[in-house]
Design a protein around this motif. Structure first.
Motif, PDB file in Angstrom:
ATOM      1  N   LEU A 140       0.833  -0.684   0.042  1.00  0.00           N
ATOM      2  CA  LEU A 140      -0.204  -0.448   0.429  1.00  0.00           C
ATOM      3  C   LEU A 140       0.767   1.326   0.357  1.00  0.00           C
ATOM      4  CD1 LEU A 140      -3.154  -0.702   2.465  1.00  0.00           C
ATOM      5  CD2 LEU A 140      -2.754  -0.395   0.003  1.00  0.00           C
ATOM      6  N   THR A 141       1.665   1.186   0.818  1.00  0.00           N
ATOM      7  CA  THR A 141       3.073   2.356   0.492  1.00  0.00           C
ATOM      8  C   THR A 141       3.419   2.470  -0.463  1.00  0.00           C
ATOM      9  OG1 THR A 141       3.112   1.311   2.998  1.00  0.00           O
ATOM     10  CG2 THR A 141       4.488   3.399   2.421  1.00  0.00           C
ATOM     11  N   VAL A 142       4.380   1.320  -0.740  1.00  0.00           N
ATOM     12  CA  VAL A 142       4.781   1.869  -2.331  1.00  0.00           C
ATOM     13  C   VAL A 142       3.751   2.104  -3.420  1.00  0.00           C
ATOM     14  CG1 VAL A 142       5.577   0.383  -4.082  1.00  0.00           C
ATOM     15  CG2 VAL A 142       6.109   0.060  -2.120  1.00  0.00           C
ATOM     16  N   ALA A 143       2.682   1.839  -3.241  1.00  0.00           N
ATOM     17  CA  ALA A 143       1.329   2.433  -4.039  1.00  0.00           C
ATOM     18  C   ALA A 143       0.800   4.165  -4.165  1.00  0.00           C
ATOM     19  CB  ALA A 143      -0.036   1.597  -4.196  1.00  0.00           C
TER      20      ALA A 143
ATOM     21  N   VAL B 197      -0.727   5.681   3.540  1.00  0.00           N
ATOM     22  CA  VAL B 197      -1.501   7.153   3.330  1.00  0.00           C
ATOM     23  C   VAL B 197       0.107   8.299   3.702  1.00  0.00           C
ATOM     24  CG1 VAL B 197      -2.690   9.184   2.644  1.00  0.00           C
ATOM     25  CG2 VAL B 197      -3.906   6.716   2.498  1.00  0.00           C
ATOM     26  N   ALA B 198      -0.204   7.785   5.128  1.00  0.00           N
ATOM     27  CA  ALA B 198       0.713   9.674   5.568  1.00  0.00           C
ATOM     28  C   ALA B 198       2.270   8.718   4.569  1.00  0.00           C
ATOM     29  CB  ALA B 198       0.815   8.563   6.858  1.00  0.00           C
ATOM     30  N   ALA B 199       2.681   7.845   5.582  1.00  0.00           N
ATOM     31  CA  ALA B 199       4.291   7.311   4.883  1.00  0.00           C
ATOM     32  C   ALA B 199       4.666   7.850   3.562  1.00  0.00           C
ATOM     33  CB  ALA B 199       4.542   5.554   5.712  1.00  0.00           C
TER      34      ALA B 199
ATOM     35  N   ILE C   3       7.221  10.163   1.889  1.00  0.00           N
ATOM     36  CA  ILE C   3       7.937   9.849   0.283  1.00  0.00           C
ATOM     37  C   ILE C   3       7.284  10.004  -1.109  1.00  0.00           C
ATOM     38  CG2 ILE C   3       8.488   7.724  -0.985  1.00  0.00           C
ATOM     39  CD1 ILE C   3       8.067   5.686   1.500  1.00  0.00           C
ATOM     40  N   GLY C   4       5.900  10.828  -1.423  1.00  0.00           N
ATOM     41  CA  GLY C   4       5.920  10.748  -2.501  1.00  0.00           C
ATOM     42  C   GLY C   4       6.098  12.249  -2.345  1.00  0.00           C
ATOM     43  N   LEU C   5       6.152  13.310  -1.301  1.00  0.00           N
ATOM     44  CA  LEU C   5       6.438  14.526  -1.546  1.00  0.00           C
ATOM     45  C   LEU C   5       7.825  14.670  -1.000  1.00  0.00           C
ATOM     46  CD1 LEU C   5       3.297  16.002   1.141  1.00  0.00           C
ATOM     47  CD2 LEU C   5       4.132  16.731  -1.083  1.00  0.00           C
ATOM     48  N   GLY C   6       8.749  13.707  -0.772  1.00  0.00           N
ATOM     49  CA  GLY C   6       9.577  13.832  -0.491  1.00  0.00           C
ATOM     50  C   GLY C   6      10.481  13.570  -2.230  1.00  0.00           C
ATOM     51  N   ALA C   7       9.491  13.292  -2.593  1.00  0.00           N
ATOM     52  CA  ALA C   7      10.482  12.935  -4.412  1.00  0.00           C
ATOM     53  C   ALA C   7      10.171  14.075  -5.333  1.00  0.00           C
ATOM     54  CB  ALA C   7       9.849  11.285  -4.523  1.00  0.00           C
TER      55      ALA C   7
ATOM     56  N   ALA D 207       7.373  -0.926  -6.814  1.00  0.00           N
ATOM     57  CA  ALA D 207       6.352  -2.049  -6.483  1.00  0.00           C
ATOM     58  C   ALA D 207       6.050  -3.270  -7.250  1.00  0.00           C
ATOM     59  CB  ALA D 207       4.866  -1.610  -7.555  1.00  0.00           C
ATOM     60  N   GLY D 208       7.581  -3.983  -8.025  1.00  0.00           N
ATOM     61  CA  GLY D 208       7.387  -5.264  -8.530  1.00  0.00           C
ATOM     62  C   GLY D 208       8.345  -5.834  -7.812  1.00  0.00           C
TER      63      GLY D 208
END
Lengths: 229, 829
Positions: free
Chosen positions: B27-30, B316-318, B322-326, B716-717
């Motif tokens: 879920l986190t990776v998604a 979602v939080a984690a 990560i997404g925001l960091g990216a 994800a893979g």
């Protein structure tokens, strides 16, 4: 759900219980016309050879499964008239279990395993009650241990603490000493009978151990799914 | 709230024990990939859109035949936008006794608001960018005017009543367009000189343009204001009005990005499905026990739903963090593309990720949990008492619907989603069937080999169903990775190759029939052979199936434009190389002269046409009826002459007014165009190098974006791989203990496990390579209009990576299992 009006001392009753299952050769009767009545505080041993139908009878008496015909009542409540959820509620309220293979949840500590039925019953002080129950079975020092860190005898004592912690009216034990060595088995059996006496619960145990059966007040012997007179 | 309290405790214990780890990672990776891709896509889209706005020289452009109201500019200022104005009209220039028609563009300070002007010292010479515009009293002239009038820098020429000095050769202005509307060569002057020319009088054919640019949100608000307040006759110009080539490129870049994000989500979905499956399997015994202790079905389900919801929130939080960091990485990567400050990151991607996580859980995790709630309590006595089997149809339909919904929410591209969904479904089914076949096949290979090999192969076939699930998971995972890793590269290369060094960068139009052969000879003499000449005829559609066009209603602006305006059409014996027939048949020599027409997909869609429809055209006053014989998908960004309407040869003989062609001219040959313009004065030369450069930049940025997104796809893979390996871990642990108890060495057991995973990897890899090749080919043809030749690398990478990745990771993951003392494993049973 109310306690029934049958004999006030009878907590468990089976009338003409039959269990038939489908098999490649056609319907197979694994239990036939079993009737019994167990009073409060009584101890009953169900004995018989492997495949005699002992565990099947236990599962029907405890409401884990439904008979093909006949009726089973616990504390006056007719289990056969209830849905699976209704039977679960009866089990939660009146019944405790001890299994041959302990059935402790490996990811939970000893304390957490004993807390589980209390939490399910939304009990207020689950932690303290569970710790006290583990103290009663001599495992105060093992509260934070996981099942795999305990010996077989210790695991079964945790299971006994878990079974008694909700003060059930009927305790079902399926080969409680079957996986244990003689000394551990002896100790577990002592504990079962002691708690049975001190809590006033009814004990129904399935065993092929004649010695253990002899310690019970009554014995029901099964042979090929039928009660031996 | 016993359910919630119990669920929280349970979740905490699950997390501690690692039971929920695969599900949480999936879920986190998604979520991380969705948020990062969301941010990235919006930023890239803004970058690309900004690139595209250069062809307007502004973000918005309002045009009118009358002067624009001052209130429009005041409103733009109030909205925080920069603005400038531009006047265009045609007039004759005079130098001594010579004259030349020119398209005058009078611009004010600030022009262009987007893009840059390019000027050169000599006609067709090397150009340089400039930030300024002609000073009052100066003009910058198209090379053709300079060549025609034989001008030298500093020469004076007359524009209306004014005398202006020629100071620079105008090489490129952003809004010169590629629509061949302005046939006359351009003159750029300062708007302050307009009064002195005295050329603007009532009734003059002048286009007044207001140019506006600023932050995206202000532009959007101002666009809405203009649509609401513009007066009759005022036209708001969009990017698409100007350049079909850019439109095509932007569309394709968007699809590449969308494809990459779809891949990440698909992989994450597979991982979630695998994670949930394992989660459910791990909980069957505990649920049976809980039911034994009085838990109802509703309680079991409620606990599972609360646990999953909390898990989704944690993910979602984690993931969003990560997404925001990216995102900062993205900003760094795109620093050259996005020079201006972008609006702060909007919460939309996080919301989409939250919804996606919820939908993914509902679609993929709920079915196994629904099954979990039906666990019979008697399982505590009989381990073989399993929950009743899933109603496959219902659960898979739910999962599929969830997946399609997610994909559509993400990309809003129905065609892409339909193809990818159909592709994945088809591949999933094919993998399942092939999986069963291969598992069956391995059964026959067991005899006569070493014990480890036999044990490994026996495992593959004995675990039948579980092996098929693993093959499907590994196969889909590898397929998506291959699709993105190799096929993506091939597609991007095809695209880049289609814009290679030899792509035509100059259009020669308005070639008179008598100039055609001399021009061909001239081009041949300069080493330019590949320059097919297409006749150009102007025509207007008058009837569709005998109904007058005026009586028909077309919803789209494009439809109305096709119905009202004249189109360029041509004839051709052969299908143009960058056209693809999507309906009907192309004509043969026997059809020469027959009243047939081939239309482009845009023309078909806008006018709701189909093969067999009869169209009537007005060609220079003559009526022509023709039946639609075929529909073509046109690659507009091929930089070759392309037409909405193509007729067979010998139908319009004599009607051709002029010809056109496109050629590649390098910097060495370009100056020779002066000679072309002098010898063939009617010919107009359009330099599309600048737009070609813009499209190349879009390709490069799209590649960069896709590569960045690929990192998430890879993550994800890896989670899929982990989930698939974990799927049979418990069973494997027990078997290993039994085998070792019976005397097998650790090495033998490990060899067996390695064999099993290597075989699984090999099978999955080969299936994945076939599927990736098929889907790549289909995507190339259907969605990207590119030629894709299957690349053997896909097979090499598929087989090698499949075998190595699955084999090694499976064996490494099993290492601990094999090394666990048998007594410990057996005791846990």
């Amino acid at each position: 759900m109310q306690d029934g009006s049958m004999d006030e001392k009878t907590v468990l009753e089976a009338r003409d219980v039959t269990k038939t299952v489908a098999s490649p050769e056609g319907p197979l009767t694994i239990l036939a016309d079993i009737s019994l009545r167990v009073r409060a505080g009584e101890t009953l041993a169900i004995v018989g050879a492997s495949g005699a139908g002992k565990s099947t009878l236990l599962s029907l008496l405890a409401g884990l499964d439904s008979p093909s015909s006949g009726r089973v009542s616990i504390a006056g409540v007719d289990l056969t008239a209830l849905s699976e959820d209704g039977r679960a509620a009866v089990r939660g309220k009146y019944v405790g279990f001890v299994f041959q293979s302990f059935h402790l949840i490996p990811s939970l500590t000893a304390l957490e395993n004993v807390m589980l039925p209390l939490e399910l019953a939304n009990s207020a002080d689950a932690r303290a009650t569970a710790a006290a129950a583990l103290g009663d079975v001599g495992l105060s020092a093992r509260l934070a241990h996981y099942p795999k860190q305990l010996s077989g005898g210790e695991q079964q004592r945790v299971a006994i603490a878990r079974a008694f912690v909700t003060r059930p009216r009927v305790l079902f034990a399926d080969e409680p000493t079957g996986n244990l060595d003689t000394a551990s088995g002896q100790r577990v059996a002592d504990l079962l009978f002691e708690l049975n006496r001190s809590t006033g619960s009814t004990l129904v145990l399935v065993t092929h151990d004649r010695g253990l059966a002899a310690r019970c007040g009554r014995t029901l012997e099964l042979d090929a799914g039928r009660a031996v007179p | 709230m016993p359910v919630i309290r119990f669920a929280f405790r349970n979740l905490w214990r699950d997390l501690k024990s690692g039971d929920s780890l695969v599900l949480l990672s999936a879920l986190t990776v998604a979520v991380a990939s969705l948020t990062a891709v969301g941010f990235f896509t919006s930023r890239i889209a803004q970058g690309v859109a900004r690139q595209a706005t250069m062809v307007l020289a502004a973000d918005l452009r309002l045009e009118s035949a009358d002067p624009l109201s001052a209130s429009v500019f005041a409103a733009a200022r109030a909205a925080g936008l920069r603005s400038t104005e531009e006047l265009s009209f045609a007039t004759a220039l005079f130098k001594g006794g010579q004259s030349q028609l020119a398209a005058v563009n009078a611009v004010a300070d600030g022009y262009p608001l987007r893009g840059t002007l390019r000027i050169a010292d000599v006609p067709f010479g090397v150009a340089r960018s400039t930030d300024s515009i002609p000073h009052p009293g100066e003009v910058w002239l198209d090379a053709r005017i300079v060549a025609q009038l034989g001008l030298k820098t500093g020469d004076a020429l007359r524009v209306g009543a004014a005398t202006l000095r020629f100071t620079e050769v105008l090489d490129y202005r952003p809004d010169q367009g590629t629509g061949f509307v302005n046939l006359a060569p351009a003159l750029l002057m300062n708007v302050r000189d307009i009064p002195a020319t005295r050329l603007i009088e009532p009734g003059s054919r002048v286009t007044y343009a207001g140019l506006f640019a600023g932050p995206a949100r202000a532009v959007a608000a101002f666009r809405a204001y203009l649509i609401a307040h513009k007066r009759p006759g005022e036209r708001l110009r969009q990017v698409g009005d100007y350049s079909r080539q850019l439109d095509s490129a932007i569309d394709r870049a968007g699809r590449f990005l969308n494809l990459s994000s779809l891949a990440s989500v698909l992989l994450a979905a597979i991982a979630v499905a695998m994670g949930a499956r394992r989660y459910a399997e791990r909980h069957v015994d505990a649920v049976a026990l809980m039911k034994c202790m009085g838990a109802s079905q509703g309680f079991v389900l409620a606990v599972a739903i609360v646990e999953l919801s909390v898990l989704a929130l944690i993910a979602v939080a984690a993931g969003a963090s990560i997404g925001l960091g990216a995102e900062s990485g993205i900003a760094w990567l795109l620093r050259d593309l996005i020079r201006e400050a972008l609006p702060p990151a909007s919460p939309t991607p996080v919301l989409i990720a939250l919804v996606t996580a919820a939908v993914m859980l509902a679609g993929f995790a709920l079915p196994p949990l629904m099954r979990l709630k039906n666990t019979p309590p008697v399982r505590v006595l009989r381990r073989t008492a399993d929950p009743p089997p899933w109603r496959h149809g219902v659960s898979y339909a739910l999962a599929l619907a969830a997946m399609i919904a997610i994909l559509w929410i993400m990309v809003r591209d129905t065609e892409l989603v339909a193809w990818v969904a159909a592709g994945v479904l088809g591949v999933g089914l094919a993998l399942t069937a092939a999986g069963y076949g291969l598992v069956h096949l391995t059964t026959g290979l067991r005899g006569g080999v070493g014990v480890a090999w036999r044990y490994g192969l026996a495992n593959v076939s004995r675990r039948g169903g579980a092996s098929v699930v693993q093959i499907v998971a590994f196969g889909l995972g590898l397929m998506v990775l291959l699709l993105l890793a190799v096929v993506r590269g091939d597609l991007l290369s095809s695209w880049r190759a289609s814009l290679g060094d030899r792509v035509p960068n100059n259009f020669l139009i308005n070639i008179r029939p008598q100039d055609r052969q001399p021009l061909e000879r001239w081009l041949g003499a300069h080493g330019i052979a590949d320059a097919p000449m297409y006749p150009v005829i102007r025509a207007r559609i008058t009837r569709i199936n005998s109904r007058a066009i005026g009586t028909l209603h077309f919803a789209s602006a494009r439809g109305r434009a096709f119905a009202e305006r004249e189109q360029n059409l041509t004839w051709s014996a052969a299908l143009m190389p960058d056209n693809q027939l999507v309906a009907g048949t192309w004509w043969t020599r026997a059809d020469d002269g027959k009243p047939l027409v081939s239309i482009s997909t845009e023309y078909r869609d806008a006018l709701h046409l189909a093969v067999g429809d009869e169209l009537e055209f007005d060609i220079a006053g003559e009526s022509l009826r023709a039946r639609v014989a075929s529909v073509r998908k046109v690659r507009w960004d091929s930089f070759r002459p392309n037409f909405f309407l193509v007729f067979p040869p010998h139908l319009l003989d004599g009607a051709a007014g002029t010809y056109m062609t496109s050629v590649h001219l390098n910097a060495r040959v370009r100056p020779a165009l002066v000679e072309v313009v002098r010898r063939f004065p009617s010919i107009s030369v359009f330099d599309v190098d600048a737009i070609l450069a813009q499209i190349r930049a879009i390709v490069d940025r799209a590649s960069l974006a896709v590569q960045y997104v690929f990192l998430f796809t890879l993550a994800a893979g890896i989670v899929v791989l982990l989930a698939a390996v974990q799927a049979t871990r418990d069973e494997r642990r027990y078997e290993s203990a039994i085998l070792r108890t019976l005397g097998a060495s650790r090495w033998t057991v490990l060899q067996g496990v390695a064999t099993e995973f290597t075989v699984l990897g090999f099978l999955s890899g080969s299936l994945a390579a076939s599927a990736a090749t098929a889907i790549g080919w289909m995507l190339a043809r259907r969605l990207f209009s590119l030629t894709y030749s299957p690349d053997p690398t896909v097979w090499l990478v598929g087989l090698t990576c499949g075998t190595a990745l699955v084999g090694v990771s499976g064996t490494v993951a099993a290492w601990r299992v094999v090394n666990t003392p048998p007594i410990e494993s057996l005791r846990d049973q």
